[in-house]
Design a protein around this motif. Structure first.
Motif, PDB file in Angstrom:
ATOM      1  N   GLY A 134      35.424 -25.627 -13.770  1.00 61.67           N
ATOM      2  CA  GLY A 134      34.139 -25.136 -13.272  1.00 61.67           C
ATOM      3  C   GLY A 134      33.718 -25.809 -11.981  1.00 61.67           C
ATOM      4  N   ARG A 135      32.427 -25.741 -11.708  1.00 60.15           N
ATOM      5  CA  ARG A 135      31.915 -26.178 -10.408  1.00 60.15           C
ATOM      6  C   ARG A 135      32.016 -27.683 -10.179  1.00 60.15           C
ATOM      7  N   GLU A 136      31.881 -28.469 -11.249  1.00 61.86           N
ATOM      8  CA  GLU A 136      32.012 -29.920 -11.073  1.00 61.86           C
ATOM      9  C   GLU A 136      33.433 -30.287 -10.650  1.00 61.86           C
ATOM     10  N   GLY A 137      34.410 -29.616 -11.219  1.00 65.49           N
ATOM     11  CA  GLY A 137      35.794 -29.835 -10.825  1.00 65.49           C
ATOM     12  C   GLY A 137      36.050 -29.394  -9.398  1.00 65.49           C
ATOM     13  N   VAL A 257      34.666 -26.764 -25.767  1.00 65.87           N
ATOM     14  CA  VAL A 257      34.010 -26.329 -26.998  1.00 65.87           C
ATOM     15  C   VAL A 257      32.623 -25.742 -26.727  1.00 65.87           C
ATOM     16  N   ALA A 258      31.969 -26.180 -25.650  1.00 63.39           N
ATOM     17  CA  ALA A 258      30.665 -25.602 -25.286  1.00 63.39           C
ATOM     18  C   ALA A 258      30.820 -24.141 -24.890  1.00 63.39           C
ATOM     19  N   LYS A 272      23.582 -33.734 -19.023  1.00 62.94           N
ATOM     20  CA  LYS A 272      24.069 -33.572 -17.652  1.00 62.94           C
ATOM     21  C   LYS A 272      25.435 -34.222 -17.455  1.00 62.94           C
ATOM     22  N   THR A 273      25.800 -35.130 -18.350  1.00 61.85           N
ATOM     23  CA  THR A 273      27.083 -35.817 -18.248  1.00 61.85           C
ATOM     24  C   THR A 273      28.239 -35.018 -18.851  1.00 61.85           C
ATOM     25  N   VAL A 274      27.953 -33.833 -19.351  1.00 64.73           N
ATOM     26  CA  VAL A 274      28.985 -32.905 -19.807  1.00 64.73           C
ATOM     27  C   VAL A 274      29.322 -31.974 -18.646  1.00 64.73           C
ATOM     28  N   GLY A 275      30.584 -31.948 -18.235  1.00 69.10           N
ATOM     29  CA  GLY A 275      30.977 -31.173 -17.064  1.00 69.10           C
ATOM     30  C   GLY A 275      30.638 -29.702 -17.153  1.00 69.10           C
ATOM     31  N   ALA A 276      30.730 -29.121 -18.361  1.00 74.11           N
ATOM     32  CA  ALA A 276      30.508 -27.689 -18.534  1.00 74.11           C
ATOM     33  C   ALA A 276      29.035 -27.288 -18.468  1.00 74.11           C
ATOM     34  N   THR A 277      28.141 -28.255 -18.545  1.00 73.80           N
ATOM     35  CA  THR A 277      26.711 -27.944 -18.595  1.00 73.80           C
ATOM     36  C   THR A 277      26.285 -27.070 -17.425  1.00 73.80           C
ATOM     37  N   ILE A 278      26.685 -27.435 -16.216  1.00 74.53           N
ATOM     38  CA  ILE A 278      26.257 -26.695 -15.029  1.00 74.53           C
ATOM     39  C   ILE A 278      26.791 -25.263 -15.029  1.00 74.53           C
ATOM     40  N   ASP A 279      27.919 -25.029 -15.699  1.00 70.55           N
ATOM     41  CA  ASP A 279      28.528 -23.699 -15.735  1.00 70.55           C
ATOM     42  C   ASP A 279      28.020 -22.840 -16.887  1.00 70.55           C
ATOM     43  N   ILE A 280      27.755 -23.460 -18.029  1.00 71.35           N
ATOM     44  CA  ILE A 280      27.504 -22.698 -19.258  1.00 71.35           C
ATOM     45  C   ILE A 280      26.035 -22.615 -19.650  1.00 71.35           C
ATOM     46  N   VAL A 281      25.258 -23.658 -19.377  1.00 66.72           N
ATOM     47  CA  VAL A 281      23.904 -23.737 -19.914  1.00 66.72           C
ATOM     48  C   VAL A 281      22.842 -23.461 -18.845  1.00 66.72           C
TER      49      VAL A 281
END
Length: 347
Positions: A134-137, A257-258, A272-281
């Protein structure tokens, strides 16, 4: 003719995202992997394609003769010297294009600052592009020195034949669900304390925990249902019987898993420390994003869902499913085909 080889270290459930790529390339595609700590059942049958298993990732170099005709390479990570040697081998032999899969996210750490120099000076010559969840990557790889136009999103996600919405969220149990490792990195200590306080203050929802780890003996208390490690199909079933998914890790590279929970139409509580947060939530739409991993913040989130309006619950479920569709096997296939087009892969 395009002859791809794809390597996945510790082949995960989301490796099933390869299904559309397999349909496209059939026997021209080679899939290589190392085994995960726990292999999910009937993997190759579900995948519909043979997997060549390596005892160690670096074994690829000793077996390079078997794969010497490959001209398009996707492999996870850059720490395996065997794969780096193989990358240069097929580049020189076949003008192959090499894509590295990276799941870490941008943390602005000292290690990543040094890594930017190392990537530019040593590693960049091996890779034509990067494939990230995702975007963090995307931010990380751009920072390290990969051109943004050569960074592709969609390396992880939720395989739609397993993770999908089979029961309307309003008909599910009033239940929070956690799936994953049971350790401090995943903030299980905070989760159990917060849930205990929530129940003592009159909370009525249950907490179901699927997983294993050093803190599994702590997963007890009023309203806590502990079930241990669970295979993917059963995980999807539990997701379709719960309303809110929890992933409050102190650090998580992405958190596939998110995405799987979102594909099942769940709301999510993440950090916010979960990489997928910005993409999924989407905060306060299909979930709650915690700024701090604190007991009182988590209790507030539990109470928020205890009284949430049914229409908001339904709307958030639809949003979750919509977002997850951007990370399914069709999206994975589209990203791979875009790489092939952009890099003009040919012999």
């Amino acid at each position: 003719m395009i002859r791809p080889i794809i390597f996945w270290e510790g082949f995960p459930v989301c490796g099933l995202l390869l299904k559309q790529v397999i349909k496209q390339f059939k026997c021209n595609l080679i899939i290589v992997a190392t085994k995960p700590s726990v292999l999910f059942k009937n993997l190759e049958e579900l995948l519909g394609h043979k997997i060549i298993w390596l005892d160690d990732a670096n074994d690829i170099w000793d077996r390079k003769g078997e794969f010497s005709d490959r001209n398009f390479v996707i492999h996870t990570g850059w720490t395996h010297k065997g794969w780096l040697k193989y990358d240069l081998f097929v580049k020189e032999r076949n003008n192959a294009k090499v894509i590295v899969v990276v799941d870490n996210h941008f943390k602005k750490s000292l290690r990543q600052f040094f890594g930017a120099f190392y990537f530019r000076l040593v590693l960049k010559k091996y890779f034509d592009g990067a494939f990230v969840p995702g975007r963090e990557g995307q931010k990380l790889m751009s920072f390290l020195g990969m051109e943004r136009k050569n960074i592709y999103i969609g390396s992880y996600g939720a395989y739609e034949e397993i993770f999908n919405d089979s029961l309307c969220i309003t008909k599910r149990d009033n239940e929070f669900l956690y799936v994953g490792q049971l350790n401090k990195r995943k903030s299980i200590d905070v989760l159990i304390e917060a849930f205990d306080l929530y129940r003592k203050n009159g909370g009525t929802w249950n907490l179901r925990i699927l997983g294993s780890g050093e803190l599994q003996d702590k997963c007890i208390g009023e309203g806590v249902i502990f079930e241990g490690f669970t295979q993917p199909h059963k995980v999807a079933s539990k997701m379709n019987n719960s309303k809110v998914f929890l992933l409050i890790s102190r650090e998580d590279h992405w958190g596939t898993v998110a995405c799987e929970a979102a594909a099942c139409g769940m709301h999510l509580i993440t950090t916010k420390t979960v990489g997928a947060t910005i993409d999924i939530v989407r905060n306060n739409i299909n979930g709650v994003v915690l700024n701090d991993i604190k007991i009182d913040c988590l209790v507030d989130s539990f109470n928020y869902y205890e009284q949430l309006d049914e229409k908001i619950l339904l709307n958030g479920s639809k949003v979750s499913k919509g977002i997850a569709k951007g990370y399914d096997s069709n999206s994975y296939y589209a990203a791979v085909m875009k790489m092939i087009y952009d890099f003009e892969v040919k012999i």
